[in-house]
Design an enzyme around this catalytic site. Structure first.
Site, PDB file in Angstrom:
ATOM      1  CE  LYS A  70      48.390  39.530  50.650  1.00  0.00           C
ATOM      2  NZ  LYS A  70      48.025  40.653  51.482  1.00  0.00           N
ATOM      3  CB  THR A  72      38.813  40.057  48.224  1.00  0.00           C
ATOM      4  OG1 THR A  72      38.531  40.454  49.569  1.00  0.00           O
ATOM      5  CG2 THR A  72      37.526  40.044  47.428  1.00  0.00           C
TER       6      THR A  72
END
Length: 554
Positions: A70, A72
């Protein structure tokens, strides 16, 4: 190449140039070395010192050991918006030393979608966590000293609710006894430790609008009850000023940058399974005032972090998201469909289709608020074209746009399609619909969360919780929002019930009033406020050489 190796080879801009890029006057920048800084609180003074830009909230499906990415995707999306010449800032939470040294890892993204300097951010950063820990434990010391020095407030040692904290997973400190050692060592009583990121001070810091609001919230904190059952607050101890002094610098948002030099504010780090899971109001507000697009994230799945963002943070921020991005992976959905972790690298359309029920429920939960939803399919190396297309088709059948992202490997170039979808979504008309109102009873608020977000059918309350409901109603505390403390792995309070379980009951064993933060925590199932370390903690792999080069940090 490992995340830390990519980060250590990056070329960073000096922090004053990052501030200039974001439009922050240099006189309001307080450098902490060359590549990080704090931002003076005067920058965001007033409710709307500058008009707000668009707000994009990134959340995810229920987490699994397979990984979702998430943060990233949040970072990659922010970089992608910057790459198409949209003035963008990212607002994230600070990592906790508990997960960094334990099992979950850091919170600075991965691959070519990272915020830097990742070693500093994942470790001590600018000292915010230490300041919170010190302030929390200063209050604990002052409470015990008050009891020892005559107890003018008649505080019952058996009913002190304020716990000590430590920002590392330490199961041995969950339940302790203090005051041992004789008369001069204080009053003997039971106590315990929470992890710092689950503390009320963390929530207070993240929801405070300014220094005055911080001090006011601190004064409202419940520390315990008298022998006659009356609540005792920090304001009665008259120590809110001292606590504010300890936290004065921690309240200032932290400025860093991504690998592609997108300005990023990282501030506050409450867990989403046992706290409200969002970065600070001040950081998000500052980003909204400085940029046309702010990309932020909320912890764990949408049933935890995003629900709390929308029901706890948004009313304080006075801004609702313009778009919600739901991060999903083929791997996580196959695991939710019953596939074992060691078989996830093999194509399995059946398991993917069955596991889609988890993503579908998250989509339905977020649509409940009448905010546009876009699905970001975070691509992993083993994902097959057939699986990716299947997932896109399943999303399309639900009437939701879905785009494959590859930001870990390609940075901003891996999120161009997602960025375009998000820009289009931000232009849609929306009329935000609240899940519950302050006037509703605490049980009705909980029922709304359980039925409309989790998909559960019933709520059961322990005898203790039932007694607390009566007490809270009498004191007017039932008008506060509810912060559900629940396992992140399932919509239910049983971490083994994956996918989208139905006809389940949420079991509430106890409530914890967080009056300074302004919400009531409902402890469900077996959720713990002090995690433990795994058999093989990440700390085993972390090292540093004689030149100061860190290795093993992801």
């Amino acid at each position: 190449m490992k995340d830390i190796e990519i980060a250590q080879k990056a070329k960073l801009l000096p922090i004053d140039q990052v501030a200039q890029k974001a439009g922050i006057p240099l006189e309001q920048v307080e450098p902490y070395g060359h590549f990080k800084a704090k931002i003076d609180l005067s920058l965001s003074a007033g409710d709307h010192a500058r008009p707000y830009g668009k707000l994009i909230l990134v959340t995810a499906v229920s987490p699994t050991p397979a990984g979702e990415g998430k943060s990233t995707v949040t970072i990659g999306l922010g970089d992608a918006l910057t790459a198409v010449n949209k003035k963008t800032m990212i607002a994230l939470r600070e990592p906790s030393m508990g997960p960094v040294m334990g099992a979950k890892g850091g919170a600075t993204g991965g691959g070519y979608a990272q915020v830097l300097p990742m070693e500093d951010i994942n470790l001590h950063f600018t000292g915010d966590m230490h300041a919170l820990t010190s302030a929390n434990n200063t209050l604990a010391a002052l409470i015990d000293n008050h009891i020892y020095q005559g107890n003018a407030l008649n505080l019952d040692p058996r009913r002190v609710v304020w716990k000590r904290v430590l920002d590392i997973n330490d199961r041995a400190l969950r339940h302790i006894v203090v005051g041992l050692g004789g008369k001069t060592s204080g009053v003997v009583r039971e106590d315990g430790f929470d992890i710092t990121v689950a503390s009320e001070l963390m929530a207070v810091l993240c929801l405070a609008k300014n220094l005055a609001d911080l001090k006011k919230r601190l004064s409202k904190i419940l520390v315990g009850y008298t022998y006659t059952g009356q609540p005792v607050r920090v304001g009665q101890l008259k120590v809110e000023g001292a606590l504010t002094v300890i936290l004065k610098d921690a309240l200032k948002p932290n400025l860093v940058q991504t690998l592609e030099n997108t300005p990023t504010l990282i501030h506050g780090g409450p867990f989403a399974n046992i706290a409200h899971g969002c970065n600070s109001v001040l950081a998000t507000k500052t980003a909204l005032q400085l940029s046309d697009y702010t990309v932020t994230e909320a912890g764990f799945g949408s049933d935890l972090g995003a629900e709390k963002f929308l029901d706890i943070k948004s009313p304080v921020l006075k801004k609702n998201p313009d778009t919600i991005v739901l991060v999903a992976t083929v791997r996580a959905l196959k695991m939710n469909g019953g596939l074992a972790k060691d078989h996830l690298d093999h194509e399995d359309i059946t398991a993917l289709t069955q596991g889609f029920s988890n993503l579908k429920r998250h989509i339905q939960a977020m649509r409940r608020y009448n905010i546009p939803v876009v699905v970001a399919i975070n691509r992993f190396v083993a994902d097959t074209p057939q699986e990716l297309q299947c997932l896109k088709d399943l999303c399309q059948a639900e009437g939701v746009a879905a785009e494959v992202t590859d930001v870990w490997a390609r940075g901003s170039q891996g999120a161009q399609a997602l960025a375009q979808r998000v820009l289009e979504s931000c232009q849609q008309n929306r009329d935000f619909v609240t899940l519950y109102t302050p006037q509703m009873s605490l049980t009705d608020k909980i029922s709304a969360v359980v039925s409309e977000i989790y998909g559960g059918s019933q709520v059961s309350y322990s005898n203790k919780a039932q007694k607390q409901l009566v007490e809270f109603q009498e004191r007017g505390w039932d008008k506060l929002p509810v912060c559900m403390a629940k396992t992140q792995y399932s919509f239910s309070d049983d971490p083994k019930l994956l996918g989208a379980p139905v006809d389940f009951t949420i079991h509430i064993r106890e409530f914890v009033p967080k009056l300074g933060a302004g919400f009531i925590v409902a402890l469900t199932g077996n959720v713990l406020t002090m995690p433990g370390l795994p058999a093989l903690p990440a700390a085993d792999q972390i090292d540093i050489d004689e030149n100061g080069q860190i290795t093993g940090l992801f």
